[in-house]
Scaffold this motif. Structure first.
Motif, mmCIF file in Angstrom:
data_model
loop_
_atom_site.group_PDB
_atom_site.id
_atom_site.type_symbol
_atom_site.label_atom_id
_atom_site.label_comp_id
_atom_site.label_asym_id
_atom_site.label_seq_id
_atom_site.Cartn_x
_atom_site.Cartn_y
_atom_site.Cartn_z
ATOM 1 N N PHE A 1 0.834 -1.203 0.000
ATOM 2 C CA PHE A 1 0.000 0.000 0.000
ATOM 3 C C PHE A 1 0.872 1.256 0.000
ATOM 4 N N GLY A 2 1.966 1.222 0.764
ATOM 5 C CA GLY A 2 2.874 2.365 0.773
ATOM 6 C C GLY A 2 3.501 2.596 -0.589
ATOM 7 N N ALA A 3 3.885 1.503 -1.263
ATOM 8 C CA ALA A 3 4.462 1.642 -2.600
ATOM 9 C C ALA A 3 3.442 2.201 -3.579
ATOM 10 N N GLN A 4 2.188 1.766 -3.460
ATOM 11 C CA GLN A 4 1.139 2.286 -4.338
ATOM 12 C C GLN A 4 0.947 3.785 -4.130
ATOM 13 N N ARG A 5 1.005 4.217 -2.900
ATOM 14 C CA ARG A 5 0.842 5.648 -2.634
ATOM 15 C C ARG A 5 1.995 6.450 -3.209
ATOM 16 N N ARG A 6 3.214 5.883 -3.164
ATOM 17 C CA ARG A 6 4.378 6.622 -3.682
ATOM 18 C C ARG A 6 4.349 6.757 -5.191
ATOM 19 N N VAL A 7 3.815 5.764 -5.874
ATOM 20 C CA VAL A 7 3.816 5.810 -7.352
ATOM 21 C C VAL A 7 2.461 6.225 -7.905
ATOM 22 N N ALA A 8 1.566 6.692 -7.029
ATOM 23 C CA ALA A 8 0.220 7.038 -7.480
ATOM 24 C C ALA A 8 0.271 8.172 -8.500
ATOM 25 N N VAL A 9 -0.563 8.056 -9.517
ATOM 26 C CA VAL A 9 -0.671 9.065 -10.568
ATOM 27 C C VAL A 9 -1.846 9.973 -10.231
ATOM 28 N N GLY A 10 -1.642 11.267 -10.372
ATOM 29 C CA GLY A 10 -2.690 12.212 -10.001
ATOM 30 C C GLY A 10 -3.937 12.094 -10.853
ATOM 31 N N ALA A 11 -3.788 11.789 -12.124
ATOM 32 C CA ALA A 11 -4.930 11.724 -13.041
ATOM 33 C C ALA A 11 -5.575 10.346 -12.968
ATOM 34 N N SER A 12 -6.842 10.282 -13.369
ATOM 35 C CA SER A 12 -7.553 9.011 -13.431
ATOM 36 C C SER A 12 -8.545 9.065 -14.581
ATOM 37 N N ALA A 13 -9.012 7.894 -15.005
ATOM 38 C CA ALA A 13 -9.974 7.839 -16.102
ATOM 39 C C ALA A 13 -11.283 8.510 -15.698
ATOM 40 N N ASP A 14 -11.675 8.348 -14.434
ATOM 41 C CA ASP A 14 -12.910 8.962 -13.970
ATOM 42 C C ASP A 14 -12.812 10.487 -14.046
ATOM 43 N N GLU A 15 -11.684 11.044 -13.597
ATOM 44 C CA GLU A 15 -11.498 12.500 -13.696
ATOM 45 C C GLU A 15 -11.462 12.940 -15.155
ATOM 46 N N GLY A 16 -10.837 12.130 -15.995
ATOM 47 C CA GLY A 16 -10.822 12.460 -17.415
ATOM 48 C C GLY A 16 -12.212 12.510 -18.011
ATOM 49 N N TYR A 17 -13.077 11.592 -17.567
ATOM 50 C CA TYR A 17 -14.462 11.585 -18.055
ATOM 51 C C TYR A 17 -15.182 12.878 -17.670
#
Length: 961
Positions: free
Chosen positions: A526-542
């Motif tokens: 979970f910590g690794a996922q938070r460190r590499v998390a991308v700010g954008a998402s498909a939902d936000e793009g929609y």
């Protein structure tokens, strides 16, 4: 098969009534409908597995080669078992999921049953256009199910998101289906798959059809609508998002794969998107704390897995895909239902707030753990059998390109590791004790689950458990579909729990061990996922895309439309004058003889109409102007009567009267006087356009009447009206028989218009009856009316202020109301042979309601018609539509009148035409429309004024718009 679909339709229509009669136990009765379908499908397994199929064809529009073509083969039978079996269990589950008296449960029951019928029709359809119809029906019903009652903003957003995405994919699919039908030369799905044709049109059509499939089954980049749809009630998630709707795209790809797998672009799209979806969905599931969201992203991942298998285009992958489809429907439905029980019992879905639930609900824990084990691919469950079949198929080749098979196999193994990891997270989060929480959290169960509540998930989990050891029994069914594709391996492997020590078993062990290690290292992951998390998402793009479209729309609207209704109307009319007017002036055959009128009375009426029109231009008071405009309408009615058309005259009189009432109701919200002034040049230009349009229409009418060379069809109407319609009133018979399809379409528009009016006026709700005072409050109002000691002639006039009451109007209303209603019924029943009919009768009844409202106010309207206008509109439309089915049952065409003649005691010879029921539908719709107008433009506006109701929403409130 058609009978099953009609049975679902009937159950969906009756569901709200049954819920009101029997409460939530009505779900038990509704569950019998898909259960009957399940039993019927089971009885056809022998014929299908022997290599046969069942076909049923009903001509619909023979002139256009449109027909209801249904087909049951191995693939459709498998999906039909899922749709009916899981559907029956979900309805059974609903009988205890909903609390007694839950708001919206009646509508939910009807919508869910209708969805089940639509999904069954989708998997049985053998016609491309019929497939699309059912496809879009599932989209519409899923929108209604996800949105619920419409009071939760998140649910409404999720419903609109799912609707927009799946509808856009569906429209692309429709174009693709038409391309495929034209390329293959047939619109039968079985014939298209057998011989799809060739050429660039085939490739383009295939890609467009796949666009519909990937949006429906939530493939990347359209996957985000599925987790958002978790705002829906748990039964919706268990059925639509595990066993039904999202399986529609999987079904379509599986159906087309035997004929289209080698089409250029097929495998890159299907396998590429499927593999990416499996990995992204599994990755996202690892960091979810809401149990339902965890399962949602897991569903996205599993759908990607299924898409790879059914779209691979080989016999081995197809067999594995069908087995895995069965397993997924069983374990994922069970898990969603399990989460529903947890939420219902504890009020909590956050795994960080649950502890020790396994000991407190041991039966539920066993059910959930069995389903989770199948999802993780543990023996002896069906999920293990399906996953091993998939690994074996790819290990032995599985794809024409051996390198591609290795890459895909590696991707599936990695995705399965993620699956095992989030499965362990689900079981731990739902049932295990947490060291940082009390031994039992929450401390008390809100609603301990009953045996009936646990029955549905228990049956599904037990089926998944037994299906593993007995998987060889599924082999004939799976092979019935898989044999339609070419094998890649030298000898296909049959379904079984144990094949000995082989590479697939080792790969299964790797996935389980890898998933366990990921789970144990969950904090680090979970910590690794938070460190590499991308700010954008498909939902936000929609949502950013929708906002960009809104901005463009505002820009275009602001540039091209200036908000001036006269400018818009003037532009339209100038174009009409320039184009059709030029053709009429220079090329039309003008009549050789002109006749201004037949009698001087017509000239007198025409002069009155012209004077009224001119006065309307000069009067500055809005109400006076409306009344003068009404004179033009009444003048037209007089002309109809003078021309020998009493039916048209009666209808015109009634419509004009009701129109005046609506105008008056609306004008209450507008200033008394028309204050806008225009410059002389503007008035001259508008006057010229108005005169030109009037002259154009008059000339067009004269030219049309003089240009006729053929015998009018109306010449045969009197004889046809009596011989085929059984009536002497040509106008009425035309509406309810000869042109019944047109009338049915117009009735649908009336219902839509009524709904739109209510939506614009009502701020917080659209449905319900007109406001009524309870008897205690009404008695209090009567006692407090000492200030104006007048006799009470109507039920609710005591609620009016003395200055708003008119005793004369109350007495007249009391005397005439019931007489007017009886007269409206007389017009309804006499309209087939005399002037009248359902439309005129409904208008008369509506005017009776207008009289009650004007005499007694909004509460009097509630006393006069204590019924939901929407119910009248719906029942009326149902009456009118059911007439078409009755005609079919009696051997006639759709909506064709059947004439029944008999002799009854006392009454003597009786003649009944079925179009009378169509007319009753028209009557109910017109009454419902008038009541809805009075409820919205009358009673609701009165309420807002009386209560000084603010338009702004209260904190936390969602105003329905």
């Amino acid at each position: 098969m058609l009978a099953l679909l009609l049975l679902h339709l009937l159950a969906a229509v009756l569901a709200p009534v049954l819920l009101r009669w029997w409460g939530r136990n009505a779900f038990l009765v509704l569950a019998l409908v898909p259960a009957a379908g399940f039993v019927w499908v089971l009885t056809r397994i022998g014929r299908v597995t022997d290599g046969g199929d069942l076909r049923e064809t009903v001509p619909w529009v023979p002139q256009l080669d449109l027909e209801i073509a249904l087909r049951l083969d191995a693939l459709s039978l498998t999906f039909a078992l899922l749709v009916t079996g899981v559907g029956a269990l979900v309805l059974l589950y609903c009988a205890r999921y909903f609390e007694p008296g839950d708001e919206g449960s009646a509508r939910f029951a009807g919508t869910l049953t209708a969805f089940a019928g639509s999904m069954l029709g989708l998997v049985l359809a053998d016609d491309l256009l019929l497939l699309y119809v059912f496809w879009e029906l599932t989209t519409v019903f899923s929108y209604l199910l996800i949105g619920g009652a419409g009071t939760k903003l998140a649910a409404r957003r999720a419903a609109s998101q799912a609707l927009i995405l799946t509808t856009a994919g569906g429209l692309a699919m429709l174009i693709g289906l038409i391309m495929l039908g034209e390329t293959s030369g047939s619109y039968l799905l079985s014939e298209v798959v057998a011989d799809p044709g060739s050429g660039p049109l085939l490739v383009a059509g295939t890609v467009l059809v796949l666009a519909g499939a990937v949006t429906k089954s939530a493939m990347i980049p359209f996957h985000f609508w599925l987790p958002a749809a978790m705002e829906a009630p748990t039964p919706v998630s268990a059925y639509l998002h595990a066993a039904a709707m999202v399986k529609a795209g999987i079904y379509l790809v599986a159906r087309l794969a035997p004929g289209f797998a080698d089409v250029p672009g097929w495998r890159p799209v299907v396998i590429g998107l499927g593999l990416a979806t499996m990995l992204v969905g599994g990755y996202r599931a690892l960091r979810q704390n809401d149990l339902k969201l965890l399962l949602a992203f897991g569903t996205v991942s599993q759908l990607g897995f299924l898409m790879v298998l059914v779209g691979g285009g080989s016999r081995e992958l197809a067999a594995a895909g069908l087995a895995m489809t069965l397993a997924h429907a069983l374990f994922k439905s069970t898990l969603f239902l399990t989460v529903g029980v947890i939420d219902h019992s504890t009020g909590v879905r956050d795994l960080r707030r649950l502890s020790g639930l396994g000991r407190r609900l041991p039966v539920l824990a066993v059910i959930g753990t069995l389903a989770a084990a199948s999802m993780a691919g543990l023996p002896p469950l069906l999920g293990f059998v399906g996953k091993e079949a998939a690994f074996t198929a790819l290990w032995d080749g599985g794809l024409p390109d051996r390198t591609a098979a290795v890459v895909v196999l590696a991707g599936l193994v990695l995705g399965s590791v993620l699956t095992a990891a989030y499965t362990a997270r689900f079981v731990w989060g739902a049932f295990a004790r947490k060291p940082d929480l009390p031994s039992t959290e929450p401390a008390e169960l809100v609603h301990p689950p009953s045996a009936l509540f646990l029955a549905a998930p228990a049956v599904l989990a037990l089926t998944g458990l037994l299906a593993g050891p007995f998987s060889p029994l599924l082999e004939p069914l799976v092979a019935g579909y898989a044999d339609t594709l070419a094998p890649v391996a030298p000898e296909p492997e049959k379904l079984a729990l144990w094949h000995g020590l082989q590479p697939a078993l080792l790969l299964s062990a790797v996935t389980v061990v890898g998933g366990a290690l990921l789970f144990l290292a969950r904090n680090a992951v979970f910590g690794a996922q938070r460190r590499v998390a991308v700010g954008a998402s498909a939902d936000e793009g929609y949502w950013n895309t929708l906002q960009a479209l809104d901005r463009v729309a505002v820009l275009v609207t602001g540039t091209t439309q200036r908000g001036s209704l006269p400018a818009y109307l003037g532009t339209i009319l100038v174009v009409v004058l320039a184009l059709p007017g030029s053709v009429l002036l220079f090329r039309a055959p003008w009549p050789a003889e002109w006749r201004a009128w037949d009698t001087p009375v017509q000239a007198l009426v025409g002069a009155v109409v012209i004077i009224a029109a001119l006065l309307a231009l000069r009067i500055r008071q809005r109400l006076s102007a409306v009344l003068v405009v009404g004179v033009t309408g009444y003048g037209l009615a007089v002309l109809f009567a003078l021309q020998g058309a009493p039916d048209l005259a009666l209808t015109q009189f009634l419509v004009e009267t009701l129109t005046l009432v609506v105008f008056v109701l609306v004008l209450r919200k507008l200033p008394k006087d028309i204050t806008e002034r225009h410059r002389p040049r503007e008035r001259l230009g508008r006057g010229a356009i108005a005169v030109g349009i009037g002259a154009l229409m008059a000339a067009a009418g004269a030219v049309v009447m003089s240009a006729r060379t053929a015998t009018p069809v109306s010449v045969d109407y009197p004889e046809a009206a009596y011989d085929f319609g059984g009536g002497q009133n040509i106008v009425n018979v035309t509406l309810v028989d000869i042109r019944a399809w047109d009338t049915l379409g117009e009735l649908s528009l009336v219902v839509v218009a009524a709904t739109g009016v209510a939506s614009l006026v009502f701020l917080r709700r659209r449905t319900g009856t007109v406001d009524r005072l309870d008897p205690v409050e009404l008695a209090r109002q009567e006692r407090s009316s000492w200030r104006a000691p007048r006799g009470q002639w109507l039920a609710a006039t005591a609620t009016l202020a003395p200055e708003r009451r008119s005793v004369i109007l109350e007495v007249i209303t009391r005397v005439l109301f019931h007489t007017i209603l009886v007269f409206s019924v007389f017009l309804l029943f006499s309209g087939h042979n005399e002037p009248g009919g359902g439309f005129a009768g409904g208008l008369v009844a509506g005017l009776a309601l207008v009289l009650r409202y004007l005499a007694g106010g909004r509460y009097e309207l509630g006393e006069a018609a204590p019924v939901d206008p929407g119910l009248l509109l719906g029942v009326g439309l149902l009456f009118a539509g059911t007439t078409g089915v009755v005609g079919l049952l009696l051997g006639a065409d759709v909506l064709q009148t059947a004439i029944l003649e008999t002799t009854l005691p006392v009454l003597g010879d009786v003649k009944l035409v079925t179009s009378l029921f169509f007319d009753i539908g028209v009557y109910l719709i017109v009454v419902g429309l008038v009541l809805d107008i009075l409820r919205s433009l009358g009673a609701e506006l009165d309420r807002q004024v009386d209560e000084d109701d603010p338009i702004d929403a209260a904190p936390g409130e969602v105003i329905l718009r």
